[in-house]
Scaffold this active site. Structure first.
Site, PDB file in Angstrom:
ATOM      1  N   ARG A  92      41.856  41.573  41.461  1.00  0.00           N
ATOM      2  CA  ARG A  92      41.599  40.148  41.238  1.00  0.00           C
ATOM      3  C   ARG A  92      42.133  39.329  42.393  1.00  0.00           C
ATOM      4  NH1 ARG A  92      45.768  41.132  36.415  1.00  0.00           N
ATOM      5  NH2 ARG A  92      45.417  43.211  37.087  1.00  0.00           N
ATOM      6  N   ASP A  95      45.715  35.798  39.805  1.00  0.00           N
ATOM      7  CA  ASP A  95      46.035  35.913  38.381  1.00  0.00           C
ATOM      8  C   ASP A  95      47.270  35.061  38.143  1.00  0.00           C
ATOM      9  OD1 ASP A  95      46.008  36.874  35.731  1.00  0.00           O
ATOM     10  OD2 ASP A  95      47.347  38.534  36.224  1.00  0.00           O
TER      11      ASP A  95
END
Length: 174
Positions: A92, A95
């Site tokens: 990702r 986050d």
């Protein structure tokens, strides 16, 4: 005003820049914002991915937990975060997790605070205790520093150092 602690990190793209941009954005909504040092950490759970860079942000807010969560999810979306339902712990760009919201214990369909599993993750506890060394869990009263001392090696590096410390704890940072 409530003191909050946020976990922030990522492993896609220029994570340091993403964290800096997110911190700049959050400063618009937080009073007395602080950010810990950054740590390079090995992935947990879904281990077939690049290492992460993690930090913790501390500040005070007048927002409700739900309003703050909306801001955090907006910052993630702006960074290009895409949530993969097949790989929820996968790579990702950014986050941001609400770790603590004052001394509140919150359990709703959207939010659980204190963040579940934070007491099992050195990549959360080390930067958290860097900012607030005497924190205790609002639900149990146990000190996070004690929890940290009992955790196994998890692969944490100071971002500015190449030497690995498998037993990194708050005491190692002083």
């Amino acid at each position: 005003m409530v003191t909050i602690h946020l976990g922030i990190g990522g492993n896609i793209g220029d994570t340091e820049a993403e964290i800096a941009r997110a911190f700049e954005f959050l400063q618009l909504y937080l009073h007395n914002p602080q950010i810990s040092g950054m740590y390079r950490t090995l992935p947990r759970d879904d281990i077939d991915q690049a290492p992460f860079i993690n930090a913790v942000i501390k500040g005070e807010t007048e927002k409700s937990p739900e309003q703050l969560l909306d801001l955090l999810q907006h910052a993630e979306k702006v960074s290009g975060r895409v949530r993969d339902p097949l790989r929820p712990k996968g790579p990702r760009s950014l986050d941001i997790d609400m770790l603590l919201f004052g001394r509140s214990v919150i359990e709703t369909s959207r939010l659980t605070v204190p963040h579940p599993r934070m007491n099992l993750r050195k990549f959360v506890l080390v930067p958290l205790l860097e900012l607030t060394p005497d924190l205790s869990d609002p639900a149990t009263g146990k000190y996070y520093a004690s929890m940290l001392q009992n955790l196994p090696d998890q692969g944490i590096y100071f971002l500015t150092m190449n030497e690995y410390s498998g037993s990194l704890s708050w005491g190692d940072i002083r």
